[in-house]
Design a protein around this motif. Structure first.
Motif, PDB file in Angstrom:
ATOM      1  N   UNK A 174     114.597  53.044  82.034  1.00  0.00           N
ATOM      2  CA  UNK A 174     113.234  53.144  82.545  1.00  0.00           C
ATOM      3  C   UNK A 174     113.161  54.364  83.449  1.00  0.00           C
ATOM      4  N   UNK A 175     112.116  55.141  83.300  1.00  0.00           N
ATOM      5  CA  UNK A 175     111.916  56.310  84.154  1.00  0.00           C
ATOM      6  C   UNK A 175     110.550  56.215  84.803  1.00  0.00           C
ATOM      7  N   UNK A 176     110.395  56.972  85.901  1.00  0.00           N
ATOM      8  CA  UNK A 176     109.065  57.078  86.483  1.00  0.00           C
ATOM      9  C   UNK A 176     108.515  58.448  86.171  1.00  0.00           C
ATOM     10  N   UNK A 177     107.261  58.492  85.740  1.00  0.00           N
ATOM     11  CA  UNK A 177     106.635  59.743  85.329  1.00  0.00           C
ATOM     12  C   UNK A 177     105.263  59.847  85.960  1.00  0.00           C
ATOM     13  N   UNK A 178     105.001  60.971  86.621  1.00  0.00           N
ATOM     14  CA  UNK A 178     103.724  61.129  87.308  1.00  0.00           C
ATOM     15  C   UNK A 178     102.775  61.956  86.460  1.00  0.00           C
ATOM     16  N   UNK A 179     101.504  61.551  86.476  1.00  0.00           N
ATOM     17  CA  UNK A 179     100.467  62.349  85.829  1.00  0.00           C
ATOM     18  C   UNK A 179      99.596  63.036  86.866  1.00  0.00           C
ATOM     19  N   UNK A 180     100.017  62.951  88.124  1.00  0.00           N
ATOM     20  CA  UNK A 180      99.226  63.524  89.219  1.00  0.00           C
ATOM     21  C   UNK A 180      99.469  65.019  89.295  1.00  0.00           C
ATOM     22  N   UNK A 181      98.413  65.861  89.188  1.00  0.00           N
ATOM     23  CA  UNK A 181      98.636  67.296  89.080  1.00  0.00           C
ATOM     24  C   UNK A 181      99.011  67.991  90.361  1.00  0.00           C
ATOM     25  N   UNK A 182      98.700  67.412  91.517  1.00  0.00           N
ATOM     26  CA  UNK A 182      98.989  68.064  92.785  1.00  0.00           C
ATOM     27  C   UNK A 182     100.060  67.330  93.535  1.00  0.00           C
ATOM     28  N   UNK A 183     100.326  67.759  94.752  1.00  0.00           N
ATOM     29  CA  UNK A 183     101.369  67.100  95.537  1.00  0.00           C
ATOM     30  C   UNK A 183     100.792  66.297  96.690  1.00  0.00           C
ATOM     31  N   UNK A 211     100.061  56.896  93.791  1.00  0.00           N
ATOM     32  CA  UNK A 211      99.652  55.658  93.149  1.00  0.00           C
ATOM     33  C   UNK A 211      99.411  55.847  91.657  1.00  0.00           C
ATOM     34  N   UNK A 212      99.448  57.074  91.167  1.00  0.00           N
ATOM     35  CA  UNK A 212      99.200  57.318  89.753  1.00  0.00           C
ATOM     36  C   UNK A 212     100.494  57.471  88.960  1.00  0.00           C
ATOM     37  N   UNK A 213     101.620  57.237  89.577  1.00  0.00           N
ATOM     38  CA  UNK A 213     102.885  57.325  88.850  1.00  0.00           C
ATOM     39  C   UNK A 213     103.114  56.029  88.081  1.00  0.00           C
ATOM     40  N   UNK A 214     103.606  56.150  86.868  1.00  0.00           N
ATOM     41  CA  UNK A 214     103.811  55.005  85.988  1.00  0.00           C
ATOM     42  C   UNK A 214     105.285  54.756  85.723  1.00  0.00           C
ATOM     43  N   UNK A 215     105.600  53.525  85.414  1.00  0.00           N
ATOM     44  CA  UNK A 215     106.914  53.161  84.886  1.00  0.00           C
ATOM     45  C   UNK A 215     106.800  53.101  83.373  1.00  0.00           C
ATOM     46  N   UNK A 216     107.692  53.805  82.685  1.00  0.00           N
ATOM     47  CA  UNK A 216     107.668  53.806  81.222  1.00  0.00           C
ATOM     48  C   UNK A 216     109.064  53.469  80.701  1.00  0.00           C
ATOM     49  N   UNK A 225     106.768  53.575  76.002  1.00  0.00           N
ATOM     50  CA  UNK A 225     105.561  52.803  76.236  1.00  0.00           C
ATOM     51  C   UNK A 225     105.478  52.369  77.682  1.00  0.00           C
ATOM     52  N   UNK A 226     104.261  52.104  78.090  1.00  0.00           N
ATOM     53  CA  UNK A 226     103.973  51.789  79.481  1.00  0.00           C
ATOM     54  C   UNK A 226     104.459  50.397  79.838  1.00  0.00           C
ATOM     55  N   UNK A 227     105.156  50.295  80.995  1.00  0.00           N
ATOM     56  CA  UNK A 227     105.461  48.993  81.579  1.00  0.00           C
ATOM     57  C   UNK A 227     104.346  48.623  82.546  1.00  0.00           C
ATOM     58  N   UNK A 228     104.126  49.456  83.560  1.00  0.00           N
ATOM     59  CA  UNK A 228     103.095  49.183  84.560  1.00  0.00           C
ATOM     60  C   UNK A 228     102.981  50.387  85.470  1.00  0.00           C
ATOM     61  N   UNK A 229     101.931  50.415  86.276  1.00  0.00           N
ATOM     62  CA  UNK A 229     101.838  51.418  87.327  1.00  0.00           C
ATOM     63  C   UNK A 229     102.933  51.182  88.359  1.00  0.00           C
ATOM     64  N   UNK A 230     103.498  52.274  88.871  1.00  0.00           N
ATOM     65  CA  UNK A 230     104.500  52.149  89.933  1.00  0.00           C
ATOM     66  C   UNK A 230     103.854  51.859  91.280  1.00  0.00           C
ATOM     67  N   UNK A 231     102.526  51.979  91.366  1.00  0.00           N
ATOM     68  CA  UNK A 231     101.788  51.721  92.602  1.00  0.00           C
ATOM     69  C   UNK A 231     102.405  52.461  93.797  1.00  0.00           C
ATOM     70  N   UNK A 232     102.717  53.724  93.577  1.00  0.00           N
ATOM     71  CA  UNK A 232     103.274  54.549  94.643  1.00  0.00           C
ATOM     72  C   UNK A 232     104.761  54.399  94.828  1.00  0.00           C
ATOM     73  N   UNK A 281     111.760  48.722  92.372  1.00  0.00           N
ATOM     74  CA  UNK A 281     111.338  50.013  92.914  1.00  0.00           C
ATOM     75  C   UNK A 281     111.066  49.869  94.409  1.00  0.00           C
ATOM     76  N   UNK A 282     111.163  50.993  95.119  1.00  0.00           N
ATOM     77  CA  UNK A 282     110.857  51.031  96.551  1.00  0.00           C
ATOM     78  C   UNK A 282     109.427  51.502  96.741  1.00  0.00           C
ATOM     79  N   UNK A 283     108.623  50.701  97.428  1.00  0.00           N
ATOM     80  CA  UNK A 283     107.230  51.042  97.687  1.00  0.00           C
ATOM     81  C   UNK A 283     106.975  50.993  99.189  1.00  0.00           C
ATOM     82  N   UNK A 284     105.754  51.281  99.577  1.00  0.00           N
ATOM     83  CA  UNK A 284     105.380  51.181 100.987  1.00  0.00           C
ATOM     84  C   UNK A 284     105.475  49.741 101.490  1.00  0.00           C
ATOM     85  N   UNK A 285     105.405  48.788 100.589  1.00  0.00           N
ATOM     86  CA  UNK A 285     105.500  47.385 100.977  1.00  0.00           C
ATOM     87  C   UNK A 285     106.933  46.896 101.067  1.00  0.00           C
TER      88      UNK A 285
END
Length: 622
Positions: A10-19, A32-37, A47-54, A69-73
């Motif tokens: 499983x990798x994390x891939x971002x579709x967010x164009x900026x930083x 918040x737009x990074x996905x787990x695939x 294929x998509x598993x879910x949003x990584x939610x940051x 995954x490590x999140x703000x929560x």
């Protein structure tokens, strides 16, 4: 791949164009737009598993049905079918205010009983109690009186935390040094990752003939001269007719042009794509095309910049010379005694192989002095954040930081402060595009609406990213609200007092942003020549590279810009770039097609077909 999970990953891939930074275009960053695939290791569709939610740092335990995954929560997980998301444990540190800092990375052991944690630049082993419905909350206190037994694993921190598949070891890296430690062991094993490759050096001799040459050797200007370049070095600079042209050299007629050294941007955040490296970096192309031939990133949060810098040196990718610090030293870095700081900077120097370190208000004054002392002991140049505090800035200059990044927060400055800055020998880099005390001056250059239609910019910046910067700006100001001229008058006073100032574009707009900053610096009354000194030889001195770059002299690296118009008459003529030479290779300014030592077009970039307005640029013939 991990031994436990050899058939899929499983990798994390971002579709967010900026930083995520206002006014900046950058590489990938957690959002918040990074996905787990899910990507089969043997190839095929993902294929998509879910949003990584940051979240970041996806990994598995022996429960291979869940991705952690490590999140703000805190440490969260989700089933590989995308359902049943839950938070397991939240690990925090200590800090000012009501919101304690969260762990940057929480890696769960294969058996799920321990976590390897990165928190406030330190590593810990933390037992993870089995949670019911409630989230387990653990606070790591510096006195060691946490509610559960905590094991400190490293002094200096690092990246890429991981468990071995059998759970017997944890590992991490710091720069090029790799660490492995068994829980309960007194100290880690270490190994240095050494990869050797030949540095790229072009071959052949070329003469740029008949141009006005602004050498930056003092006030010297050769009104009609020749520059002889062999391989990647300048061999001769002198008046035309007095320079012997070597047999077999190619001669390029530069009559009517002005040649200046390549720009040295000492505060250049280029934010190349992180994690998965690109085969070419558009930020590097944009800067080189606009004459920036040497850069320093004064704060790199990851190792990626060092990897890209090496690829530039080996000729695998095209770009300016890239220097960098490692991660900055903050007050939260846990460095609070002289010996710990000395040991940290020693390991930092060994791991990152860099000559510069950046301090961000790294403690009270004695702590900052310890940072300076340790940096000098290990032959490093400590630069520091201005932090919008005049008294702090002045004491940092007194104590011996080699550089001050960002503008002095008070204007005007008077003779006493200008002479003070000059006499400390500190290199003052005001980064006026993001200046303190007034609206950011970058907005002034966006407001005329011409950037979007600049075809050269659209050749080197993907159109969708360009649009995100220029079409809808968040702020607009009356022109008399801007403070760049006042800051620049302070810059002029420092230079006239014998001080040194650096060019810092801050990565606000790659490439052309360096020119905007040069124009800002000149707006306070400096002569064009003194302004160009800031952009070239002063920057080289700030980096300790004055023997190699920053002026056009025999023996130095062949970094230069050929201009159609004279910048000594009008500083905005810096944009009239006909050619850029970096490390002895000559490129067309509009296209980055190589002219010397071979003729070849810049490889096609992926965004060219997506932008109908990227027309075939003008071709420079010789």
């Amino acid at each position: 791949g991990d031994q436990l999970y050899s058939d899929w990953r499983v990798v994390d891939a971002s579709v967010y164009p900026g930083d995520g930074n206002v006014g900046e275009i950058g590489g990938l960053r957690a959002s918040d737009e990074r996905d787990l695939r899910w990507i089969p290791a043997g190839g095929g569709d993902s294929w998509l598993i879910a949003s990584a939610q940051g979240g970041e740092h996806p990994h598995f335990t022996r429960d291979s049905d869940r991705v952690f995954i490590t999140t703000r929560r805190g440490l969260t997980s989700v089933r590989v079918d995308g359902f049943d998301r839950k938070t397991h444990v939240q690990i925090t540190g200590t800090g000012p205010g009501q919101n304690p800092p969260n762990a940057d990375d929480i890696e769960l052991s294969p058996d799920g009983t321990q976590a390897f944690v990165s928190l406030q630049n330190k590593h810990f082993l933390v037992p993870v109690p089995r949670a019911g419905r409630e989230v387990v909350r653990i606070n790591i206190r510096p006195r060691g009186d946490s509610a559960v037994p905590i094991t400190r694993m490293s002094i200096e921190g690092g990246d890429h935390l991981a468990w071995s598949a059998d759970g017997r070891f944890v590992s991490w890296s710091l720069g090029s040094r790799i660490y492995r430690q068994a829980p309960g062991a007194d100290k880690p094993e270490t190994a240095d990752a050494v990869v050797e490759a030949a540095r790229h050096t072009p071959k052949g001799t070329v003469v740029l003939s008949g141009a006005r040459i602004v050498t930056m050797k003092g006030a010297e200007v050769v009104e009609r001269g020749d520059i002889v370049v062999t391989d990647n070095k300048i061999v001769v600079v002198g008046p035309k007719g007095k320079v012997k042209v070597p047999a077999g050299a190619r001669v390029l007629d530069a009559s009517g042009k002005t040649i200046i050294p390549g720009f040295v941007d000492v505060h250049s955040h280029m934010w190349p794509p992180r994690g998965v490296h690109n085969t070419q970096v558009w930020q590097y192309l944009a800067n080189l095309a606009f004459g920036v031939t040497t850069t320093r990133d004064p704060q790199t949060s990851t190792n990626d910049v060092f990897g890209y810098a090496d690829l530039v040196e080996t000729g695998d990718i095209l770009g300016p010379r890239v220097l960098a610090t490692g991660p900055g030293v903050f007050a939260t870095s846990g460095l609070d005694d002289k010996d710990a700081i000395a040991a940290f900077l020693k390991r930092y120097r060994e791991a990152y192989k860099t000559d510069t370190i950046k301090a961000y208000v790294s403690g009270d004054r004695i702590v900052r002095q310890w940072v300076i002392m340790a940096a000098r002991a290990h032959r490093m140049m400590p630069t520091t954040e201005g932090a919008l505090e005049m008294k702090l800035d002045l004491t940092q200059m007194i104590d011996g930081f080699t550089g001050l990044e960002h503008s002095l927060p008070i204007q005007p400055i008077y003779k006493d402060v200008a002479q003070f800055v000059a006499k400390t020998g500190t290199f003052y880099t005001p980064t006026i595009l993001v200046a303190y005390g007034a609206p950011w001056t970058e907005n002034l250059y966006f407001e005329d609406g011409t950037v979007h239609e600049n075809q050269k910019m659209r050749r080197f910046i993907p159109h969708e990213l360009l649009d995100s910067m220029v079409r809808r700006r968040a702020q607009w100001f009356m022109k008399d609200e801007y403070g760049h001229a006042g800051i620049a008058r302070g810059v002029a006073a420092v230079v006239r007092a014998g001080g040194k100032v650096g060019l810092g574009s801050h990565g606000q707009f790659q490439g052309i942003g360096a020119h905007w900053e040069i124009w800002n610096l000149q707006s306070g009354g400096l002569s064009p020549h003194d302004t160009l000194r800031i952009a070239t030889i002063f920057g080289a001195e700030a980096l300790g590279l004055q023997r190699d770059v920053g002026s056009l002299e025999a023996g130095k690296m062949a970094d230069l810009i050929v201009l159609d118009r004279n910048p000594l008459q009008d500083i905005r003529n810096t944009l009239s770039i006909r050619y850029v030479m970096k490390n002895g290779e000559l490129f067309e300014g509009d296209t980055l097609d190589q002219v010397w030592p071979s003729q070849k077009k810049l490889e096609k970039q992926y965004w060219w077909d997506l932008d109908p307005k990227v027309a075939e640029p003008r071709r420079v013939t010789q």
